[in-house]
Design an enzyme around this catalytic site. Structure first.
Site, PDB file in Angstrom:
ATOM      1  N   GLY A  59       6.484  -2.075   6.160  1.00 49.21           N
ATOM      2  CA  GLY A  59       7.864  -2.548   6.180  1.00 49.21           C
ATOM      3  C   GLY A  59       8.817  -1.697   6.977  1.00 49.21           C
ATOM      4  O   GLY A  59       8.502  -0.576   7.383  1.00 49.21           O
ATOM      5  N   GLU A  60       9.995  -2.260   7.210  1.00 49.72           N
ATOM      6  CA  GLU A  60      11.042  -1.589   7.967  1.00 49.72           C
ATOM      7  C   GLU A  60      12.150  -1.206   6.978  1.00 49.72           C
ATOM      8  O   GLU A  60      12.888  -2.080   6.507  1.00 49.72           O
ATOM      9  CB  GLU A  60      11.554  -2.539   9.074  1.00 49.72           C
ATOM     10  CG  GLU A  60      12.842  -2.128   9.729  1.00 49.72           C
ATOM     11  CD  GLU A  60      12.865  -0.695  10.258  1.00 49.72           C
ATOM     12  OE1 GLU A  60      11.886  -0.242  10.879  1.00 49.72           O
ATOM     13  OE2 GLU A  60      13.886  -0.014  10.023  1.00 49.72           O
ATOM     14  N   CYS A  68       3.430   8.458   1.431  1.00 52.08           N
ATOM     15  CA  CYS A  68       3.907   7.516   2.436  1.00 52.08           C
ATOM     16  C   CYS A  68       4.096   6.188   1.693  1.00 52.08           C
ATOM     17  O   CYS A  68       3.127   5.627   1.179  1.00 52.08           O
ATOM     18  CB  CYS A  68       2.833   7.409   3.518  1.00 52.08           C
ATOM     19  SG  CYS A  68       3.194   6.210   4.797  1.00 52.08           S
ATOM     20  N   CYS A  85      -1.407   5.682   9.911  1.00 49.24           N
ATOM     21  CA  CYS A  85      -0.181   5.030  10.382  1.00 49.24           C
ATOM     22  C   CYS A  85      -0.472   3.672  10.999  1.00 49.24           C
ATOM     23  O   CYS A  85      -1.333   3.552  11.857  1.00 49.24           O
ATOM     24  CB  CYS A  85       0.470   5.875  11.455  1.00 49.24           C
ATOM     25  SG  CYS A  85       1.751   6.888  10.803  1.00 49.24           S
ATOM     26  N   CYS A 116       5.736  -5.890  15.551  1.00 50.84           N
ATOM     27  CA  CYS A 116       5.175  -4.997  16.574  1.00 50.84           C
ATOM     28  C   CYS A 116       3.666  -5.275  16.645  1.00 50.84           C
ATOM     29  O   CYS A 116       2.968  -5.170  15.625  1.00 50.84           O
ATOM     30  CB  CYS A 116       5.434  -3.538  16.219  1.00 50.84           C
ATOM     31  SG  CYS A 116       7.164  -3.199  15.862  1.00 50.84           S
ATOM     32  N   CYS A 136       6.065  -7.016   7.067  1.00 51.89           N
ATOM     33  CA  CYS A 136       7.177  -6.619   7.929  1.00 51.89           C
ATOM     34  C   CYS A 136       7.466  -7.759   8.898  1.00 51.89           C
ATOM     35  O   CYS A 136       6.546  -8.398   9.398  1.00 51.89           O
ATOM     36  CB  CYS A 136       6.840  -5.352   8.703  1.00 51.89           C
ATOM     37  SG  CYS A 136       8.221  -4.767   9.717  1.00 51.89           S
ATOM     38  N   SER A 172      10.902   5.171  15.753  1.00 48.32           N
ATOM     39  CA  SER A 172       9.639   4.814  16.404  1.00 48.32           C
ATOM     40  C   SER A 172       9.944   4.291  17.798  1.00 48.32           C
ATOM     41  O   SER A 172      10.253   3.124  17.974  1.00 48.32           O
ATOM     42  CB  SER A 172       8.917   3.752  15.571  1.00 48.32           C
ATOM     43  OG  SER A 172       8.661   4.274  14.291  1.00 48.32           O
ATOM     44  N   LEU A 173       9.849   5.167  18.748  1.00 43.98           N
ATOM     45  CA  LEU A 173      10.282   4.828  20.108  1.00 43.98           C
ATOM     46  C   LEU A 173       9.147   4.160  20.887  1.00 43.98           C
ATOM     47  O   LEU A 173       9.286   3.033  21.343  1.00 43.98           O
ATOM     48  CB  LEU A 173      10.741   6.123  20.795  1.00 43.98           C
ATOM     49  CG  LEU A 173      11.712   5.989  21.950  1.00 43.98           C
ATOM     50  CD1 LEU A 173      12.982   5.268  21.534  1.00 43.98           C
ATOM     51  CD2 LEU A 173      12.069   7.384  22.489  1.00 43.98           C
ATOM     52  N   HIS A 174       8.064   4.851  21.093  1.00 38.39           N
ATOM     53  CA  HIS A 174       6.831   4.344  21.731  1.00 38.39           C
ATOM     54  C   HIS A 174       6.954   3.917  23.187  1.00 38.39           C
ATOM     55  O   HIS A 174       5.938   3.778  23.882  1.00 38.39           O
ATOM     56  CB  HIS A 174       6.204   3.193  20.939  1.00 38.39           C
ATOM     57  CG  HIS A 174       5.967   3.479  19.495  1.00 38.39           C
ATOM     58  ND1 HIS A 174       5.392   4.651  19.041  1.00 38.39           N
ATOM     59  CD2 HIS A 174       6.239   2.761  18.370  1.00 38.39           C
ATOM     60  CE1 HIS A 174       5.321   4.625  17.723  1.00 38.39           C
ATOM     61  NE2 HIS A 174       5.828   3.498  17.299  1.00 38.39           N
ATOM     62  N   SER A 209      11.794   6.221   8.423  1.00 36.98           N
ATOM     63  CA  SER A 209      11.307   5.913   9.769  1.00 36.98           C
ATOM     64  C   SER A 209      11.763   4.504  10.124  1.00 36.98           C
ATOM     65  O   SER A 209      11.586   3.573   9.345  1.00 36.98           O
ATOM     66  CB  SER A 209       9.782   5.993   9.769  1.00 36.98           C
ATOM     67  OG  SER A 209       9.266   5.590  11.022  1.00 36.98           O
ATOM     68  N   GLU A 218       0.829  -1.202   0.000  1.00 34.48           N
ATOM     69  CA  GLU A 218       0.000   0.000   0.000  1.00 34.48           C
ATOM     70  C   GLU A 218       0.865   1.256   0.000  1.00 34.48           C
ATOM     71  O   GLU A 218       1.964   1.266   0.562  1.00 34.48           O
ATOM     72  CB  GLU A 218      -0.939  -0.021   1.207  1.00 34.48           C
ATOM     73  CG  GLU A 218      -1.915  -1.186   1.077  1.00 34.48           C
ATOM     74  CD  GLU A 218      -2.943  -1.282   2.197  1.00 34.48           C
ATOM     75  OE1 GLU A 218      -3.970  -1.927   1.977  1.00 34.48           O
ATOM     76  OE2 GLU A 218      -2.725  -0.722   3.280  1.00 34.48           O
ATOM     77  N   CYS A 249       0.729  -2.899  15.292  1.00 35.06           N
ATOM     78  CA  CYS A 249       0.798  -2.454  13.891  1.00 35.06           C
ATOM     79  C   CYS A 249       0.207  -3.520  12.979  1.00 35.06           C
ATOM     80  O   CYS A 249       0.584  -4.690  13.050  1.00 35.06           O
ATOM     81  CB  CYS A 249       2.262  -2.194  13.542  1.00 35.06           C
ATOM     82  SG  CYS A 249       2.581  -2.012  11.776  1.00 35.06           S
TER      83      CYS A 249
HETATM   84  N1  SAH Z   1       8.820   0.163  10.209  1.00 31.85           N
HETATM   85  C1  SAH Z   1       9.031   1.551  10.329  1.00 31.85           C
HETATM   86  C2  SAH Z   1       8.222   2.380   9.356  1.00 31.85           C
HETATM   87  C3  SAH Z   1       6.808   1.941   9.081  1.00 31.85           C
HETATM   88  S1  SAH Z   1       5.697   2.092  10.432  1.00 31.85           S
HETATM   89  C4  SAH Z   1       8.792   2.002  11.758  1.00 31.85           C
HETATM   90  O1  SAH Z   1       8.278   1.224  12.546  1.00 31.85           O
HETATM   91  O2  SAH Z   1       9.156   3.128  12.074  1.00 31.85           O
HETATM   92  C5  SAH Z   1       5.370   3.835  10.441  1.00 31.85           C
HETATM   93  C6  SAH Z   1       4.946   4.393  11.767  1.00 31.85           C
HETATM   94  O3  SAH Z   1       3.636   3.954  12.127  1.00 31.85           O
HETATM   95  C7  SAH Z   1       5.857   3.977  12.923  1.00 31.85           C
HETATM   96  O4  SAH Z   1       6.152   5.085  13.721  1.00 31.85           O
HETATM   97  C8  SAH Z   1       4.988   2.988  13.639  1.00 31.85           C
HETATM   98  O5  SAH Z   1       5.378   2.806  14.967  1.00 31.85           O
HETATM   99  C9  SAH Z   1       3.631   3.625  13.501  1.00 31.85           C
HETATM  100  N2  SAH Z   1       2.507   2.747  13.826  1.00 31.85           N
HETATM  101  C10 SAH Z   1       2.421   1.419  13.657  1.00 31.85           C
HETATM  102  N3  SAH Z   1       1.209   0.976  14.079  1.00 31.85           N
HETATM  103  C11 SAH Z   1       0.514   2.048  14.512  1.00 31.85           C
HETATM  104  C12 SAH Z   1      -0.800   2.240  15.035  1.00 31.85           C
HETATM  105  N4  SAH Z   1      -1.647   1.228  15.179  1.00 31.85           N
HETATM  106  N5  SAH Z   1      -1.162   3.492  15.390  1.00 31.85           N
HETATM  107  C13 SAH Z   1      -0.319   4.529  15.213  1.00 31.85           C
HETATM  108  N6  SAH Z   1       0.916   4.423  14.702  1.00 31.85           N
HETATM  109  C14 SAH Z   1       1.335   3.190  14.358  1.00 31.85           C
HETATM  110 FE1  SF4 Z   2       7.185  -3.201  11.071  1.00 39.25          FE
HETATM  111 FE2  SF4 Z   2       7.164  -0.591  11.691  1.00 39.25          FE
HETATM  112 FE3  SF4 Z   2       4.930  -2.071  11.858  1.00 39.25          FE
HETATM  113 FE4  SF4 Z   2       6.892  -2.468  13.629  1.00 39.25          FE
HETATM  114  S1  SF4 Z   2       5.690  -0.596  13.362  1.00 39.25           S
HETATM  115  S2  SF4 Z   2       5.755  -4.057  12.537  1.00 39.25           S
HETATM  116  S3  SF4 Z   2       8.680  -2.133  12.344  1.00 39.25           S
HETATM  117  S4  SF4 Z   2       6.040  -1.606  10.007  1.00 39.25           S
END
Ligand code: SAH
Ligand code: SF4
Length: 361
Positions: free
Chosen positions: A162-163, A105, A336, A116, A112, A215-217, A192, A92, A119
């Protein structure tokens, strides 16, 4: 690693285009290259080229992406594409039309492997790496659409599926094309990452000044291990070290992404821990707060909007610059973390995911 079998038109280098056009006058290569990258055109529409040649290019150098669905959000500001790749995987791409800028984006992998739990892409798992051309073509398709709407694509964020730092060669290759051939400034490109330390270290040495978002969280290892399995391999101390070195090498601002999850990472202690990590860096980092978007496989709630703003205010009080990022495209699953290319995902809950194995790419 590429699993695509045919050389697609945006995977081809200029030399490879030259080979494909052997027997034609030299200037044809320039015409085709400009057509693809500057005019963002389909070869069939390049009327400066003879028709027979256009047809030849079309068949010998196919497009990488076939549109399966194009969805427009209710307000018309977000457009999501579902593309099918050679071999049948789906990815996508999201085009976001803000009043002052247009951002694409893009996906860097089909699925991926980082797992996580919050996600949707992570919930669906890894299918394959994208090639440079498959990434570039997403940008071309988005830029072409923007042009049709009398707008100009200015920014690209690698925040789709993806990462990116787990597919470095293709991502770097695509950035070189996006910058050098499509003409978007490096400062308008953002990679990212979930926090792959070796990739951050390589990015620090890279001559191009692209932006980095981490992406710290979570700001303690216990919670981050639960949310982001790869944290077990690259725990926070290691990650912060790499971020510090990156800042020293680049002298550029770094941003941290923070998806707020109710009663999980939106507490006073989380704000304090995050502020303390930020204070430990040689240059100020900027925190982007994203209200967690709902995904089918994650049963925990996002933080209420009121609490999101309180968290932002608390960070500001603690001396950290923070912005709340607006959710866009939630009505078309284009926000996101919601990108899963229509794949079914299994419901899971926080803390019940298996840890990431060493066989990940
Ligand atoms: N893999 C990379 C880039 C793709 S994810 C990464 O993790 O950074 C892009 C962004 O979306 C990241 O910051 C990720 O943490 C965030 N993300 C993933 N799932 C989400 C969700 N359910 N709500 C809000 N942000 C989310
Ligand atoms: Fe992959 Fe980023 Fe989603 Fe984590 S947040 S599963 S690294 S796409």
């Amino acid at each position: 690693m590429s699993t695509a079998t045919r050389l697609t038109r945006y995977d081809a280098t200029r030399a490879q285009l030259g080979e494909a056009l052997s027997g034609e006058p030299r200037y044809r290569v320039d015409q085709l290259w400009k057509g693809l990258y500057e005019q963002l055109a389909e070869p069939a529409d390049l009327t400066a080229l003879p028709k027979a040649l256009r047809t030849r290019i079309d068949t010998e150098m196919p497009a990488a992406l076939t549109t399966v669905v194009e969805k427009v959000s209710d307000d018309g500001d977000t457009i999501k594409y579902l593309f099918e790749l050679e071999g049948g995987s789906r990815i996508e791409t999201v085009l976001m039309l803000y009043p002052d800028r247009v951002t694409a984006c893009v996906s860097s992998q089909a699925g991926c492997a980082m797992g996580c739990g919050f996600c949707a892409t992570g919930q669906a798992g890894f299918t394959r790496q994208l090639t440079t051309g498959e990434i570039v073509e997403q940008v071309v398709r988005a830029a072409r659409k923007a042009k049709e709407l009398d707008r100009r694509l200015a920014n690209v964020v690698f925040m789709g599926m993806g990462e990116p730092l787990a597919n470095e060669a293709a991502v770097w290759g695509s950035i070189e094309r996006i910058n050098g051939d499509i003409g978007l400034g490096a400062r308008h490109l953002t990679v990212s990452t979930v926090g792959l330390v070796p990739g951050i270290r390589k990015l620090a040495e890279w001559p191009m000044q692209v932006n980095l978002a981490v992406s710290l969280h979570a700001a303690n290892d216990e919670l981050r291990n639960e949310m982001i399995p790869i944290n077990r391999r690259y725990p926070l101390a290691m990650l912060m070290d790499a971020c510090s070195d990156y800042l020293l090498a680049k002298g550029r601002r770094l941003s941290f992404e923070w998806a707020l999850i109710a009663d999980t990472n939106d507490r006073e202690s989380d704000a304090r821990e995050l502020a303390s990590l930020c204070r430990g860096l040689p240059l100020a980092a900027h925190v982007n707060i994203i209200p967690l978007n709902p995904t089918p496989g994650y049963l925990t709630r996002g933080t209420t909007l009121k609490r999101v703003h309180e968290f932002r205010d608390r960070l500001e009080e603690l001396g950290v610059n923070a912005t709340v990022r607006r959710n866009r495209g939630t009505d078309i699953d284009a926000a996101c973390g919601q990108l899963a290319a229509g794949q079914p995902v299994q419901p899971i809950t926080l803390g019940r995911r298996s840890s990431i194995s060493d066989s990940q790419p």
